[in-house]
Write a protein that holds these residues in place. Sequence first.
Motif, PDB file in Angstrom:
ATOM      1  N   VAL A 104       0.927  -1.125   0.109  1.00 15.88           N
ATOM      2  CA  VAL A 104      -0.005   0.003  -0.084  1.00 15.88           C
ATOM      3  C   VAL A 104       0.989   1.338   0.131  1.00 15.88           C
ATOM      4  N   ILE A 105       0.538   2.035  -0.855  1.00 20.40           N
ATOM      5  CA  ILE A 105       1.483   3.306  -1.066  1.00 20.40           C
ATOM      6  C   ILE A 105       0.611   4.654  -1.157  1.00 20.40           C
ATOM      7  N   GLY A 106       1.160   5.985  -0.661  1.00 17.79           N
ATOM      8  CA  GLY A 106       0.493   6.865  -0.611  1.00 17.79           C
ATOM      9  C   GLY A 106       1.476   8.049  -0.429  1.00 17.79           C
ATOM     10  N   THR A 107       1.062   9.225  -0.984  1.00 20.96           N
ATOM     11  CA  THR A 107       1.927  10.641  -0.459  1.00 20.96           C
ATOM     12  C   THR A 107       0.997  10.894   0.682  1.00 20.96           C
ATOM     13  N   VAL A 108       1.766  11.596   1.804  1.00 19.54           N
ATOM     14  CA  VAL A 108       1.064  11.808   2.946  1.00 19.54           C
ATOM     15  C   VAL A 108       0.416  13.295   2.996  1.00 19.54           C
ATOM     16  N   LYS A 109      -0.731  13.342   3.916  1.00 11.12           N
ATOM     17  CA  LYS A 109      -1.572  14.421   4.135  1.00 11.12           C
ATOM     18  C   LYS A 109      -0.657  15.759   3.971  1.00 11.12           C
ATOM     19  N   ASN A 137      -2.175  13.302  -0.778  1.00  9.85           N
ATOM     20  CA  ASN A 137      -2.766  14.084   0.508  1.00  9.85           C
ATOM     21  C   ASN A 137      -3.632  12.950   1.443  1.00  9.85           C
ATOM     22  N   CYS A 138      -2.887  11.785   1.776  1.00  8.29           N
ATOM     23  CA  CYS A 138      -3.520  10.724   2.386  1.00  8.29           C
ATOM     24  C   CYS A 138      -3.353  10.880   3.897  1.00  8.29           C
ATOM     25  N   ASP A 139      -4.399  10.902   4.649  1.00  6.26           N
ATOM     26  CA  ASP A 139      -4.138  11.155   6.201  1.00  6.26           C
ATOM     27  C   ASP A 139      -4.241   9.715   6.796  1.00  6.26           C
ATOM     28  N   ALA A 140      -3.750   9.664   8.011  1.00  6.10           N
ATOM     29  CA  ALA A 140      -3.617   8.520   8.843  1.00  6.10           C
ATOM     30  C   ALA A 140      -4.760   7.547   8.766  1.00  6.10           C
ATOM     31  N   THR A 164       5.610  18.413   5.128  1.00  2.97           N
ATOM     32  CA  THR A 164       4.725  17.267   5.354  1.00  2.97           C
ATOM     33  C   THR A 164       5.327  16.044   5.902  1.00  2.97           C
ATOM     34  N   MET A 165       6.673  16.017   5.855  1.00  6.37           N
ATOM     35  CA  MET A 165       7.531  14.849   6.064  1.00  6.37           C
ATOM     36  C   MET A 165       7.100  14.499   7.549  1.00  6.37           C
ATOM     37  N   PRO A 166       7.007  15.374   8.769  1.00  7.82           N
ATOM     38  CA  PRO A 166       6.513  14.928  10.187  1.00  7.82           C
ATOM     39  C   PRO A 166       5.057  14.087  10.261  1.00  7.82           C
ATOM     40  N   TYR A 167       4.369  14.133   8.977  1.00 13.47           N
ATOM     41  CA  TYR A 167       3.096  13.761   9.067  1.00 13.47           C
ATOM     42  C   TYR A 167       3.579  12.049   8.895  1.00 13.47           C
ATOM     43  N   MET A 168       4.511  11.631   8.363  1.00 13.49           N
ATOM     44  CA  MET A 168       4.791  10.259   8.492  1.00 13.49           C
ATOM     45  C   MET A 168       5.070   9.653   9.948  1.00 13.49           C
ATOM     46  N   LYS A 169       5.345  10.395  10.801  1.00 13.45           N
ATOM     47  CA  LYS A 169       5.452   9.868  12.229  1.00 13.45           C
ATOM     48  C   LYS A 169       4.115   9.715  12.741  1.00 13.45           C
ATOM     49  N   VAL A 170       3.066  10.723  12.350  1.00 11.03           N
ATOM     50  CA  VAL A 170       1.515  10.393  12.629  1.00 11.03           C
ATOM     51  C   VAL A 170       1.010   9.080  12.086  1.00 11.03           C
ATOM     52  N   VAL A 171       1.460   8.720  10.824  1.00  8.83           N
ATOM     53  CA  VAL A 171       0.705   7.460  10.380  1.00  8.83           C
ATOM     54  C   VAL A 171       1.424   6.290  11.136  1.00  8.83           C
ATOM     55  N   ILE A 172       2.895   6.483  11.654  1.00  4.88           N
ATOM     56  CA  ILE A 172       3.464   5.094  12.182  1.00  4.88           C
ATOM     57  C   ILE A 172       2.772   5.311  13.582  1.00  4.88           C
ATOM     58  N   GLN A 173       2.426   6.192  14.067  1.00  2.51           N
ATOM     59  CA  GLN A 173       1.757   6.186  15.605  1.00  2.51           C
ATOM     60  C   GLN A 173       0.522   5.485  15.519  1.00  2.51           C
ATOM     61  N   ALA A 174      -0.384   5.953  14.275  1.00  2.00           N
ATOM     62  CA  ALA A 174      -1.639   5.563  14.283  1.00  2.00           C
ATOM     63  C   ALA A 174      -1.355   3.986  14.109  1.00  2.00           C
TER      64      ALA A 174
END
Length: 227
Positions: A104-109, A137-140, A164-174
């Motif tokens: 599964v692949i996407g560009t982050v929010k 523009n993919c959210d967690a 937008t890089m920090p949003y990757m950490k949001v996804v990992i936390q999710a």
Amino acid sequence: MSDEIDLQALSLPDLFQQMGYDLYDGLAEEVETEVHEALRRGITAYEVMTDGLVAGMDVVGADFRDGILFVPEVLMAAKAMKAGMAILQPILADTGAPKVGKMVIGTVKGDIHDIGKNLVAMMMEGAGFEVVNLGVNCDAEKFINAVKEHQPDILGMSALLTTTMPYMKVVIQALKDNDLRNKVSVFVGGAPVNGEFAEDIEADFYCRDAAVAVETAKKVIAIRRGM
């Protein structure tokens, strides 16, 4: 070009070699003709995919990694690959042929850049992976829902903006919050991303380009399956 060659006169190894040449050059119609010729001979769709198309894309990936090919050429090759796969996919689905793995692949929010992400998706498909491309523009929540639904081996995230890089950490936390973190290998990439950042956010792998992503994905699958 293959339209100047009598494909029926070629041996099977030579037919696959010609398919690889034409795929490398981004000649979609020629690749389609060669796929049909291989199938006409009774070659299985899986063998055509692995020995013809995937083998050809392996050369493309290696030359891209080594700086011999560049993004436009790789995109053309990937489109030729997809043209061939469009013929094979219905047959592969009917026969239940195995996929190498699933991503599964996407560009982050907050980020709408997709050329690099789409290149990774195309080359992963070219390597025999099933790819679920979530777009930009993919959210967690979108990532989490996709992981739950598709149960991939790999989750890939792309970002081209430092904001937008920090949003990757949001996804990992999710992923952690939903007890999914240990079920997928997380790949991150994009122009501003580097190995140190990947380590900081607890991603599994930083992939500097599509060729590295494919190589890394193959290794991950091999380890998962104890090969």
